[in-house]
Design a protein around this motif. Structure first.
Motif, PDB file in Angstrom:
ATOM      1  N   VAL A  52       0.814  -1.123  -0.010  1.00 30.07           N
ATOM      2  CA  VAL A  52      -0.105  -0.124   0.166  1.00 30.07           C
ATOM      3  C   VAL A  52       0.999   1.107  -0.158  1.00 30.07           C
ATOM      4  CG1 VAL A  52      -1.476   1.349   1.543  1.00 30.07           C
ATOM      5  CG2 VAL A  52      -2.073  -1.190   1.209  1.00 30.07           C
ATOM      6  N   PHE A  53       2.105   1.212   0.598  1.00 31.35           N
ATOM      7  CA  PHE A  53       2.767   2.547   0.877  1.00 31.35           C
ATOM      8  C   PHE A  53       4.069   2.254  -0.113  1.00 31.35           C
ATOM      9  CE2 PHE A  53       0.942   1.168   4.612  1.00 31.35           C
ATOM     10  CZ  PHE A  53       0.352   2.444   5.273  1.00 31.35           C
ATOM     11  N   ILE A  54       4.799   1.399  -0.614  1.00 37.36           N
ATOM     12  CA  ILE A  54       6.023   1.238  -1.358  1.00 37.36           C
ATOM     13  C   ILE A  54       5.798   0.539  -2.603  1.00 37.36           C
ATOM     14  CG2 ILE A  54       7.452   1.546   0.606  1.00 37.36           C
ATOM     15  CD1 ILE A  54       8.079  -1.353   0.537  1.00 37.36           C
ATOM     16  N   THR A  55       6.328   0.799  -3.543  1.00 37.83           N
ATOM     17  CA  THR A  55       6.513   0.032  -5.013  1.00 37.83           C
ATOM     18  C   THR A  55       7.253  -1.167  -4.995  1.00 37.83           C
ATOM     19  OG1 THR A  55       8.329   1.202  -5.862  1.00 37.83           O
ATOM     20  CG2 THR A  55       6.337   2.204  -6.166  1.00 37.83           C
ATOM     21  N   GLY A  56       7.209  -2.016  -5.798  1.00 34.51           N
ATOM     22  CA  GLY A  56       7.889  -3.348  -5.751  1.00 34.51           C
ATOM     23  C   GLY A  56       7.606  -3.887  -6.885  1.00 34.51           C
ATOM     24  N   ILE A  65      16.249  -5.775 -14.115  1.00 36.13           N
ATOM     25  CA  ILE A  65      16.292  -5.119 -15.130  1.00 36.13           C
ATOM     26  C   ILE A  65      15.195  -4.696 -15.803  1.00 36.13           C
ATOM     27  CG2 ILE A  65      17.286  -5.493 -17.347  1.00 36.13           C
ATOM     28  CD1 ILE A  65      19.270  -7.245 -16.400  1.00 36.13           C
ATOM     29  N   VAL A  66      14.066  -5.294 -15.950  1.00 39.63           N
ATOM     30  CA  VAL A  66      12.897  -4.744 -16.474  1.00 39.63           C
ATOM     31  C   VAL A  66      12.191  -3.680 -15.597  1.00 39.63           C
ATOM     32  CG1 VAL A  66      10.407  -5.658 -16.896  1.00 39.63           C
ATOM     33  CG2 VAL A  66      12.348  -7.298 -17.764  1.00 39.63           C
ATOM     34  N   ALA A  67      12.357  -4.154 -14.365  1.00 38.27           N
ATOM     35  CA  ALA A  67      11.625  -3.021 -13.308  1.00 38.27           C
ATOM     36  C   ALA A  67      12.678  -1.626 -13.479  1.00 38.27           C
ATOM     37  CB  ALA A  67      11.840  -3.474 -12.002  1.00 38.27           C
ATOM     38  N   PHE A  68      14.073  -1.598 -13.664  1.00 33.76           N
ATOM     39  CA  PHE A  68      14.660  -0.337 -13.800  1.00 33.76           C
ATOM     40  C   PHE A  68      14.271   0.280 -15.201  1.00 33.76           C
ATOM     41  CE2 PHE A  68      18.180   2.171 -15.178  1.00 33.76           C
ATOM     42  CZ  PHE A  68      18.637   2.666 -14.296  1.00 33.76           C
ATOM     43  N   ASP A 127       8.806   6.984  -3.371  1.00 30.52           N
ATOM     44  CA  ASP A 127       9.117   5.555  -2.913  1.00 30.52           C
ATOM     45  C   ASP A 127       9.712   5.587  -1.565  1.00 30.52           C
ATOM     46  OD1 ASP A 127       8.640   2.603  -3.418  1.00 30.52           O
ATOM     47  OD2 ASP A 127      11.023   2.927  -2.924  1.00 30.52           O
ATOM     48  N   PHE A 128      10.800   6.579  -1.662  1.00 33.81           N
ATOM     49  CA  PHE A 128      11.573   6.559  -0.573  1.00 33.81           C
ATOM     50  C   PHE A 128      11.276   7.001   0.873  1.00 33.81           C
ATOM     51  CE2 PHE A 128      15.362   8.444   2.191  1.00 33.81           C
ATOM     52  CZ  PHE A 128      15.931   7.131   2.231  1.00 33.81           C
ATOM     53  N   TRP A 150      16.700  -6.639  -2.640  1.00 32.19           N
ATOM     54  CA  TRP A 150      17.131  -5.230  -2.492  1.00 32.19           C
ATOM     55  C   TRP A 150      16.619  -4.559  -3.713  1.00 32.19           C
ATOM     56  CZ3 TRP A 150      19.584  -4.184   2.007  1.00 32.19           C
ATOM     57  CH2 TRP A 150      19.891  -5.136   2.659  1.00 32.19           C
ATOM     58  N   TYR A 151      15.368  -4.456  -4.107  1.00 32.22           N
ATOM     59  CA  TYR A 151      14.624  -3.775  -5.423  1.00 32.22           C
ATOM     60  C   TYR A 151      14.670  -2.416  -4.745  1.00 32.22           C
ATOM     61  CZ  TYR A 151      10.746  -1.602  -7.536  1.00 32.22           C
ATOM     62  OH  TYR A 151      10.171  -0.543  -8.353  1.00 32.22           O
ATOM     63  N   PHE A 152      14.710  -1.699  -3.436  1.00 34.89           N
ATOM     64  CA  PHE A 152      14.327  -0.521  -3.012  1.00 34.89           C
ATOM     65  C   PHE A 152      15.298   0.659  -3.945  1.00 34.89           C
ATOM     66  CE2 PHE A 152      18.446  -0.871  -0.964  1.00 34.89           C
ATOM     67  CZ  PHE A 152      18.815   0.710  -0.834  1.00 34.89           C
TER      68      PHE A 152
END
Length: 168
Positions: A52-56, A65-68, A127-128, A150-152
């Motif tokens: 609810v609060f952060i992405t992932g 790599i796809v997320a980046f 996000d942070f 460590w996706y953050f």
């Protein structure tokens, strides 16, 4: 804005702090308003509500790599449209009231097209700030920062470079 539009470099740290603090307070407000429901869900699933609060990473098959790339491209498109629509001779009609419509349509398109991979932060502060909040509020620093390989770092770094790419 500092590199391409003359925004003072001295104001950048203050701007970052203000955005991150605002995102932290936003997460706090959402938590306070929904705390009973969050605690009910957390009693059965320890990580259900952190999203609810952060992405992932939204699916197990999504790689970092796809997320980046999704965060980079989404931010680049958004910044490109914001700057192009505020240029005065850019992509919007002469009426400045049209710019929010263009930006809203862009956010909708980015969310629908690229949001399935990460939940699209598009701004490191978005996000942070909430990530720090969830670490303090009970999910813990490990769950907030070490989850999903460590996706953050993706929503911190990719939008930063995407903004440069879109502005360029």
């Amino acid at each position: 804005m500092s590199v391409f539009r003359g925004f003072s470099y001295l104001d950048v740290p203050l701007y970052w702090a203000a955005q991150t603090s605002g995102a932290f307070v936003g997460a706090l407000i959402i938590y306070v308003l929904n705390e009973p429901a969050i605690r009910t869900l957390e009693s059965t699933h320890t990580t259900t509500t952190i999203g609810v609060f952060i992405t992932g990473l939204q699916t197990p098959s999504t790689s970092l790599i796809v997320a980046f790339f999704a965060e980079f491209l989404g931010t680049a498109l958004l910044v490109f449209v914001i700057l192009a629509s505020s240029e005065g001779r850019g992509i919007t009609p002469t009426d400045p009231r049209f710019q929010p419509v263009v930006i809203g349509m862009t956010l909708t398109a980015v969310g629908l097209g690229l949001g399935q991979q990460t939940g699209f932060a598009l701004n490191p502060a978005r996000d942070f700030g909430p990530r720090v909040f969830v670490a303090i509020a009970g999910w813990g620093w490990k769950e907030a920062f070490a989850r999903q390989g460590w996706y953050f770092w993706v929503p911190l770094v990719a939008p930063f470079f995407g903004a440069f790419g879109g502005a360029f």
